[in-house]
Design an enzyme around this catalytic site. Sequence first.
Site, PDB file in Angstrom:
ATOM      1  N   TYR A 153      -1.671   0.151   4.624  1.00  0.00           N
ATOM      2  CA  TYR A 153      -2.156  -1.168   5.034  1.00  0.00           C
ATOM      3  C   TYR A 153      -3.318  -1.615   4.149  1.00  0.00           C
ATOM      4  O   TYR A 153      -3.398  -2.767   3.754  1.00  0.00           O
ATOM      5  CB  TYR A 153      -2.600  -1.139   6.506  1.00  0.00           C
ATOM      6  CG  TYR A 153      -2.873  -2.516   7.059  1.00  0.00           C
ATOM      7  CD1 TYR A 153      -1.860  -3.242   7.674  1.00  0.00           C
ATOM      8  CD2 TYR A 153      -4.130  -3.095   6.943  1.00  0.00           C
ATOM      9  CE1 TYR A 153      -2.095  -4.514   8.167  1.00  0.00           C
ATOM     10  CE2 TYR A 153      -4.372  -4.375   7.424  1.00  0.00           C
ATOM     11  CZ  TYR A 153      -3.352  -5.078   8.037  1.00  0.00           C
ATOM     12  OH  TYR A 153      -3.585  -6.338   8.518  1.00  0.00           O
ATOM     13  N   PHE A 162       2.761 -29.820  -9.705  1.00  0.00           N
ATOM     14  CA  PHE A 162       4.067 -29.512  -9.130  1.00  0.00           C
ATOM     15  C   PHE A 162       4.050 -29.997  -7.665  1.00  0.00           C
ATOM     16  O   PHE A 162       2.979 -30.140  -7.072  1.00  0.00           O
ATOM     17  CB  PHE A 162       4.340 -28.006  -9.225  1.00  0.00           C
ATOM     18  CG  PHE A 162       5.661 -27.636  -8.618  1.00  0.00           C
ATOM     19  CD1 PHE A 162       6.842 -28.071  -9.194  1.00  0.00           C
ATOM     20  CD2 PHE A 162       5.731 -26.900  -7.441  1.00  0.00           C
ATOM     21  CE1 PHE A 162       8.067 -27.783  -8.608  1.00  0.00           C
ATOM     22  CE2 PHE A 162       6.958 -26.604  -6.857  1.00  0.00           C
ATOM     23  CZ  PHE A 162       8.121 -27.041  -7.444  1.00  0.00           C
ATOM     24  N   ASP A 163       5.227 -30.246  -7.097  1.00  0.00           N
ATOM     25  CA  ASP A 163       5.322 -30.832  -5.731  1.00  0.00           C
ATOM     26  C   ASP A 163       4.456 -30.109  -4.701  1.00  0.00           C
ATOM     27  O   ASP A 163       3.796 -30.731  -3.890  1.00  0.00           O
ATOM     28  CB  ASP A 163       6.736 -30.758  -5.150  1.00  0.00           C
ATOM     29  CG  ASP A 163       7.833 -31.016  -6.135  1.00  0.00           C
ATOM     30  OD1 ASP A 163       7.546 -31.125  -7.339  1.00  0.00           O
ATOM     31  OD2 ASP A 163       8.986 -31.093  -5.694  1.00  0.00           O
ATOM     32  N   LYS A 171       8.452 -16.536 -10.853  1.00  0.00           N
ATOM     33  CA  LYS A 171       8.875 -17.030 -12.178  1.00  0.00           C
ATOM     34  C   LYS A 171       8.364 -16.033 -13.220  1.00  0.00           C
ATOM     35  O   LYS A 171       9.032 -15.052 -13.502  1.00  0.00           O
ATOM     36  CB  LYS A 171       8.342 -18.448 -12.388  1.00  0.00           C
ATOM     37  CG  LYS A 171       8.958 -19.381 -11.332  1.00  0.00           C
ATOM     38  CD  LYS A 171       8.059 -20.511 -10.966  1.00  0.00           C
ATOM     39  CE  LYS A 171       8.612 -21.273  -9.806  1.00  0.00           C
ATOM     40  NZ  LYS A 171       7.986 -21.033  -8.511  1.00  0.00           N
ATOM     41  N   HIS A 229      15.225 -34.721  -0.238  1.00  0.00           N
ATOM     42  CA  HIS A 229      16.300 -34.074  -1.000  1.00  0.00           C
ATOM     43  C   HIS A 229      16.852 -32.821  -0.340  1.00  0.00           C
ATOM     44  O   HIS A 229      18.007 -32.474  -0.533  1.00  0.00           O
ATOM     45  CB  HIS A 229      15.833 -33.764  -2.429  1.00  0.00           C
ATOM     46  CG  HIS A 229      14.570 -32.974  -2.503  1.00  0.00           C
ATOM     47  ND1 HIS A 229      13.351 -33.503  -2.199  1.00  0.00           N
ATOM     48  CD2 HIS A 229      14.346 -31.677  -2.831  1.00  0.00           C
ATOM     49  CE1 HIS A 229      12.414 -32.580  -2.353  1.00  0.00           C
ATOM     50  NE2 HIS A 229      12.994 -31.458  -2.733  1.00  0.00           N
ATOM     51  N   ALA A 240       2.557 -20.450 -13.299  1.00  0.00           N
ATOM     52  CA  ALA A 240       3.914 -20.007 -12.946  1.00  0.00           C
ATOM     53  C   ALA A 240       4.748 -19.622 -14.176  1.00  0.00           C
ATOM     54  O   ALA A 240       5.457 -18.624 -14.167  1.00  0.00           O
ATOM     55  CB  ALA A 240       4.618 -21.096 -12.146  1.00  0.00           C
ATOM     56  N   ASP A 283      -2.171 -23.547 -13.297  1.00  0.00           N
ATOM     57  CA  ASP A 283      -0.985 -23.194 -12.515  1.00  0.00           C
ATOM     58  C   ASP A 283      -0.121 -22.405 -13.497  1.00  0.00           C
ATOM     59  O   ASP A 283       0.518 -22.969 -14.389  1.00  0.00           O
ATOM     60  CB  ASP A 283      -0.273 -24.460 -12.026  1.00  0.00           C
ATOM     61  CG  ASP A 283       1.025 -24.141 -11.280  1.00  0.00           C
ATOM     62  OD1 ASP A 283       1.542 -23.016 -11.439  1.00  0.00           O
ATOM     63  OD2 ASP A 283       1.532 -25.019 -10.567  1.00  0.00           O
TER      64      ASP A 283
HETATM   65  N1  F0G Z   1       3.854 -24.287  -9.569  1.00  0.00           N
HETATM   66  C1  F0G Z   1       4.932 -24.587 -10.308  1.00  0.00           C
HETATM   67  C2  F0G Z   1       4.741 -25.144 -11.689  1.00  0.00           C
HETATM   68  C3  F0G Z   1       6.227 -24.395  -9.797  1.00  0.00           C
HETATM   69  O1  F0G Z   1       7.284 -24.715 -10.539  1.00  0.00           O
HETATM   70  C4  F0G Z   1       6.366 -23.871  -8.487  1.00  0.00           C
HETATM   71  C5  F0G Z   1       7.689 -23.639  -7.911  1.00  0.00           C
HETATM   72  C6  F0G Z   1       5.204 -23.559  -7.768  1.00  0.00           C
HETATM   73  C7  F0G Z   1       3.970 -23.784  -8.338  1.00  0.00           C
HETATM   74  C8  F0G Z   1       5.259 -23.005  -6.368  1.00  0.00           C
HETATM   75  O2  F0G Z   1       5.564 -21.659  -6.394  1.00  0.00           O
HETATM   76  O3  F0G Z   1       7.733 -21.510  -5.171  1.00  0.00           O
HETATM   77  O4  F0G Z   1       6.285 -19.505  -5.534  1.00  0.00           O
HETATM   78  O5  F0G Z   1       5.609 -21.246  -3.938  1.00  0.00           O
HETATM   79  N2  F0G Z   1       8.756 -24.096  -8.409  1.00  0.00           N
HETATM   80  C9  F0G Z   1      10.113 -23.854  -7.992  1.00  0.00           C
HETATM   81  C10 F0G Z   1      11.060 -24.683  -8.832  1.00  0.00           C
HETATM   82  C11 F0G Z   1      10.350 -23.953  -6.535  1.00  0.00           C
HETATM   83  O6  F0G Z   1      12.262 -24.674  -8.519  1.00  0.00           O
HETATM   84  O7  F0G Z   1      10.646 -25.286  -9.813  1.00  0.00           O
HETATM   85  P1  F0G Z   1       6.356 -20.949  -5.188  1.00  0.00           P
END
Ligand code: F0G
Length: 470
Positions: free
Chosen positions: A86, A138-139, A270, A461, A229, A227
Amino acid sequence: MRDTAIGFYASMLVMPSTIIEPFRIKTVEPIRQTTAAERQSLLASAGYNLFSLPADAVLIDLLTDSGTGAMSAAQWSAIMSGDESYAGAKSFQRFEAVVQELTGFHEVIPTHQGRAAEHLLFKMTVSPGHAVVSNTLFDTTRANTEMMGGIGIDLPTESAADLQSEEGFKGNMNLDALEERLSSDEVTTLVMMTITNNSVAGQPVSLDNMHAVSKICRQHKVPLYIDAARFAENAYLSRSRDPALEGMSLPDIARAYFDLADGCTMSAKKGGMANIGGFLALRDPELAARARQALVVTEGFPTYGGLAGRDLDAIAVGLREALDESYQHYRHASIKYLTDRLLAKGIPHVRPAGGHAVYLDSNRFLDHLSPEDLPGQALAVALYLHGGIRSCEIGSVMFGQFAGTQLIQAAEHGLVRLAFPRRVYTQSHVDYLAEVIEEVYADRKSIPGIEIESCPEHLRHFSATFSPKK
Ligand code: F0G
């Protein structure tokens, strides 16, 4: 005789030019061919929404490159050494050491995925009415900003809007706009650089741009985050497009970006080459202490975040594998292989090839349709119907403005993203994909528009239902 032999051995020093998948396959997962009639009926039951399809009815799944990659033998071995204690698990120590070494950020906080790291960071830093400024959020990053009452502001470089421009760094921040924003009286809580820039077709950010952004942020005393990713793809693409980086190793390039920032959020689904996971990494120990307190409440104890110890080990190995030269070489070669074929046939797509996906330009691909016909959705449906390919609409369904089911303002661009999962598909899959796209293109004038039948108010979507127009 002697001379001939020497000549032969000397010629062997020149490497064959074919770029191969730099792995052999140890475990296979069958994929299922469906008939066109089956796909027609599955689409109708899914309300023509590809998110609602059963995954086993998809032949090649390019919905996302997130969490869909294949792990290596080394990652699976690491999973077996996962320490599920843990607190204070060895898995955390290994994970922390790799993140510290690659990023230079001392404070490492694991989370279950990228958006949880964003949530933690913004919960501590964003106040109502204050802005998070980005090359493009990102969204989930935007949603997490807005959830705290903040305002997400995108300041992409001007060439980002030109889908055809071959400029290499369309992921960049618009420096004049950033300077103007930070000089204004409006409060900017932090600046976030998304590398690569997912919302701008996976285009990279140049190291020069990152330097300039960092300088502006320092002048205005605004913290700068990354960010991260797709940090490894950004390192590879920036080296291939910037002669100043020639000869540098990928870890050194990646580190040069991190060195310019105060911290990062990361989706390990990613660039961590894992199926789940993420982290927040920071320089500021005080901020990190606050993040850890918040983490315990929502994600878990600070040495595991929302993850199992074995996940941390898989990420620790994966982060290094993402920076492997031959892997990155193959990844970008397979994306470019597809865009070269599309270019040869004049099939409209975003130029140049980005880091993780190919984006078809659905407005130009289906130029007999109007924005109200939702060409992105129409193209995504056609690719599935013709070849069992699952892609993702990034156009008006995702970003347009609707009154009920009626489109009132189309999104700026209509794109269909074909995201490449990591180490999953081979060249013959890409050949098949290219053939499907070419055939759909040849028959494009017969593709009907699509209309929305029902949709929720938010994140339309994921669950909207559609039907083809008569
Ligand atoms: N930042 C970027 C640039 C991303 O593309 C994503 C996720 C996230 C943050 C969020 O990360 O999914 O681990 O919570 N992108 C995916 C996509 C979902 O299909 O582009 P997460």
